[in-house]
Design an enzyme around this catalytic site. Structure first.
Site, PDB file in Angstrom:
ATOM      1  CB  SER A  15      -0.900   0.012   1.231  1.00  0.00           C
ATOM      2  OG  SER A  15      -1.565   1.250   1.300  1.00  0.00           O
ATOM      3  CE  LYS A  66     -12.335  -0.724   0.300  1.00  0.00           C
ATOM      4  NZ  LYS A  66     -12.260  -0.097  -0.994  1.00  0.00           N
ATOM      5  CG  ASP A 100     -13.266   3.334  -2.132  1.00  0.00           C
ATOM      6  OD1 ASP A 100     -12.181   3.845  -1.815  1.00  0.00           O
ATOM      7  OD2 ASP A 100     -13.566   2.141  -1.907  1.00  0.00           O
ATOM      8  N   GLY A 125     -17.135  -4.873 -12.925  1.00  0.00           N
ATOM      9  CA  GLY A 125     -16.955  -5.371 -11.563  1.00  0.00           C
ATOM     10  C   GLY A 125     -18.137  -4.992 -10.695  1.00  0.00           C
ATOM     11  CB  ALA A 126     -20.688  -6.352  -9.143  1.00  0.00           C
ATOM     12  N   GLY A 127     -17.755  -5.668  -7.027  1.00  0.00           N
ATOM     13  CA  GLY A 127     -17.242  -5.883  -5.677  1.00  0.00           C
ATOM     14  C   GLY A 127     -17.324  -4.599  -4.866  1.00  0.00           C
ATOM     15  CB  ALA A 152     -24.538 -12.412 -14.435  1.00  0.00           C
ATOM     16  N   GLY A 232      -5.592   4.220 -11.195  1.00  0.00           N
ATOM     17  CA  GLY A 232      -6.393   4.702 -10.070  1.00  0.00           C
ATOM     18  C   GLY A 232      -5.606   5.441  -9.006  1.00  0.00           C
TER      19      GLY A 232
HETATM   20  P1  NAP Z   1     -13.489  -7.250  -4.650  1.00  0.00           P
HETATM   21  O1  NAP Z   1     -14.595  -6.863  -3.747  1.00  0.00           O
HETATM   22  O2  NAP Z   1     -12.669  -8.463  -4.352  1.00  0.00           O
HETATM   23  O3  NAP Z   1     -14.128  -7.410  -6.133  1.00  0.00           O
HETATM   24  C1  NAP Z   1     -13.351  -7.825  -7.213  1.00  0.00           C
HETATM   25  C2  NAP Z   1     -14.158  -7.677  -8.499  1.00  0.00           C
HETATM   26  O4  NAP Z   1     -13.306  -7.986  -9.600  1.00  0.00           O
HETATM   27  C3  NAP Z   1     -15.350  -8.622  -8.595  1.00  0.00           C
HETATM   28  O5  NAP Z   1     -16.388  -7.961  -9.272  1.00  0.00           O
HETATM   29  C4  NAP Z   1     -14.779  -9.786  -9.428  1.00  0.00           C
HETATM   30  O6  NAP Z   1     -15.774 -10.494 -10.135  1.00  0.00           O
HETATM   31  C5  NAP Z   1     -13.914  -9.029 -10.398  1.00  0.00           C
HETATM   32  N1  NAP Z   1     -12.825  -9.814 -10.975  1.00  0.00           N
HETATM   33  C6  NAP Z   1     -11.735 -10.320 -10.334  1.00  0.00           C
HETATM   34  N2  NAP Z   1     -10.926 -10.948 -11.203  1.00  0.00           N
HETATM   35  C7  NAP Z   1     -11.507 -10.853 -12.428  1.00  0.00           C
HETATM   36  C8  NAP Z   1     -11.149 -11.281 -13.732  1.00  0.00           C
HETATM   37  N3  NAP Z   1     -10.030 -11.972 -13.949  1.00  0.00           N
HETATM   38  N4  NAP Z   1     -11.967 -10.975 -14.765  1.00  0.00           N
HETATM   39  C9  NAP Z   1     -13.100 -10.275 -14.550  1.00  0.00           C
HETATM   40  N5  NAP Z   1     -13.503  -9.829 -13.328  1.00  0.00           N
HETATM   41  C10 NAP Z   1     -12.713 -10.117 -12.280  1.00  0.00           C
HETATM   42  O7  NAP Z   1     -12.429  -6.079  -4.804  1.00  0.00           O
HETATM   43  P2  NAP Z   1     -12.743  -4.505  -4.716  1.00  0.00           P
HETATM   44  O8  NAP Z   1     -12.647  -4.037  -3.304  1.00  0.00           O
HETATM   45  O9  NAP Z   1     -14.004  -4.241  -5.449  1.00  0.00           O
HETATM   46  O10 NAP Z   1     -11.489  -3.893  -5.482  1.00  0.00           O
HETATM   47  C11 NAP Z   1     -11.361  -4.022  -6.896  1.00  0.00           C
HETATM   48  C12 NAP Z   1     -10.075  -3.355  -7.352  1.00  0.00           C
HETATM   49  O11 NAP Z   1     -10.165  -1.946  -7.190  1.00  0.00           O
HETATM   50  C13 NAP Z   1      -8.857  -3.802  -6.543  1.00  0.00           C
HETATM   51  O12 NAP Z   1      -7.801  -4.063  -7.440  1.00  0.00           O
HETATM   52  C14 NAP Z   1      -8.522  -2.607  -5.676  1.00  0.00           C
HETATM   53  O13 NAP Z   1      -7.129  -2.520  -5.424  1.00  0.00           O
HETATM   54  C15 NAP Z   1      -9.006  -1.455  -6.551  1.00  0.00           C
HETATM   55  N6  NAP Z   1      -9.386  -0.277  -5.739  1.00  0.00           N
HETATM   56  C16 NAP Z   1      -8.699   0.879  -5.965  1.00  0.00           C
HETATM   57  C17 NAP Z   1      -9.043   2.012  -5.252  1.00  0.00           C
HETATM   58  C18 NAP Z   1      -8.297   3.297  -5.511  1.00  0.00           C
HETATM   59  O14 NAP Z   1      -8.395   4.206  -4.690  1.00  0.00           O
HETATM   60  N7  NAP Z   1      -7.594   3.412  -6.623  1.00  0.00           N
HETATM   61  C19 NAP Z   1     -10.068   1.985  -4.298  1.00  0.00           C
HETATM   62  C20 NAP Z   1     -10.754   0.788  -4.118  1.00  0.00           C
HETATM   63  C21 NAP Z   1     -10.398  -0.345  -4.834  1.00  0.00           C
HETATM   64  P3  NAP Z   1     -16.650 -11.652  -9.421  1.00  0.00           P
HETATM   65  O15 NAP Z   1     -17.746 -10.949  -8.697  1.00  0.00           O
HETATM   66  O16 NAP Z   1     -17.132 -12.473 -10.546  1.00  0.00           O
HETATM   67  O17 NAP Z   1     -15.707 -12.392  -8.510  1.00  0.00           O
END
Ligand code: NAP
Length: 264
Positions: A15, A66, A100, A125-127, A152, A232
């Site tokens: 980080s 989170k 965020d 994405g939907a995380g 989906a 990002g």
């Molecule tokens: P998360 O809750 O684990 O969600 C991950 C998402 O990515 C899910 O929708 C997952 O799909 C999808 N995914 C993972 N691998 C994939 C692949 N190979 N192909 C297609 N989709 C894929 O993570 P998060 O908290 O949302 O974070 C997502 C990213 O954003 C991370 O890399 C994080 O570092 C970044 N982020 C950056 C900031 C910033 O300030 N720049 C802030 C927040 C997060 P499924 O639902 O199908 O598993």
């Protein structure tokens, strides 16, 4: 003694948040210390309690905690409620927020000079990250948001919570056009890209990957398509600045910090 804050997550070693908060503290003259806590995957609540009991004032929360952080807060902001995810904890009033969304909006508008009003956006994405930004994008005046996700059902559940948002399968995107494509997946961390149909990025004006600090396949594909691409890092600095403000009541300047990180 300095007031103590930290980022809690798993993993956290990579980080840039400690460096960002150290810059904010120096620039604003705030006596704060910011560290890293790598909690066991089943040990979030325990690690938070330990930090609080040792005198910690607040935490930033990252993947994968989170949603758990959302459940432990007594007082939540509207945007944290909409996201059902918390990335900022302030212990003195058991307060939780999600910065965020505002982080992404400020990066797009202030650093990248992008106008959002009336635009069509695609969120991949939907995380936790996607959930944190959809409400903020709508508030910023975008005309419509589509969400595509590998699973989906998660995209459908997220879209169902907002009137102007719809879920869309990756395969169904071949005939669509968007002004901005925001990659909120973690695919780039594994050097992978979401399965976008050919031609989609060519039709966009900006491709934005929330992942920072590495050249992801998504960013490479955007550049190869002749499309403006951004990582990002600006969002990271802006969400950190909002957390700093929530904790300290002082708003740090972000541009010098972003320029310093980009230069490094
Ligand atoms: P998360 O809750 O684990 O969600 C991950 C998402 O990515 C899910 O929708 C997952 O799909 C999808 N995914 C993972 N691998 C994939 C692949 N190979 N192909 C297609 N989709 C894929 O993570 P998060 O908290 O949302 O974070 C997502 C990213 O954003 C991370 O890399 C994080 O570092 C970044 N982020 C950056 C900031 C910033 O300030 N720049 C802030 C927040 C997060 P499924 O639902 O199908 O598993």
């Amino acid at each position: 003694m300095s007031d103590r804050y930290a980022l809690i997550g798993n993993p956290v070693a990579h980080s840039k948040s400690p460096a960002i908060h150290a810059e904010f503290a120096r620039a604003t003259g705030q006596d704060v210390e910011y560290g890293l806590i790598e909690a066991r995957l089943d040990g979030f609540a325990e690690a938070v309690e330990q930090f609080r009991r040792s005198g910690g004032k607040g935490l930033n929360v990252t993947l994968p905690f989170k949603e758990e952080a959302f459940r432990v807060c007594l007082h939540l902001t509207e945007r944290a409620r909409a996201a059902r995810a918390v990335n900022t904890l302030r212990f003195e009033d058991e307060f939780g927020d999600n910065t965020d969304g505002i982080g992404l909006i400020r990066d797009l508008q202030q650093h990248l000079g992008v106008a959002l009003k009336g635009k069509a956006l695609l969120v991949l994405g939907a995380g936790g990250a996607a959930r944190g930004v959809v409400g903020a994008l709508l508030e910023a005046g975008v005309a419509r948001v589509s969400i595509a996700n590998r699973t989906a059902a998660r995209a459908e559940a997220l879209a169902a919570r907002f009137p102007a948002v719809r879920a869309c399968a990756y395969e169904a995107l071949h005939a669509e056009a968007f002004d901005i494509v925001v990659n909120a997946t973690s695919a780039g961390l594994a050097d992978e890209a979401p399965p976008l149909p050919a031609g989609l990025l060519e039709r966009a004006a900006l491709a934005y990957d929330m992942v920072y600090g590495r050249d992801t396949p998504f960013l490479r594909a955007a550049r190869a398509a002749g499309v403006r691409a951004s990582d990002g890092l600006g969002m990271l600095v802006e969400q950190a600045a909002e957390s700093f403000f929530l904790w300290r009541g002082v708003r740090p300047a972000t541009r010098p910090v972003l320029e310093k990180l980009r230069g490094a």
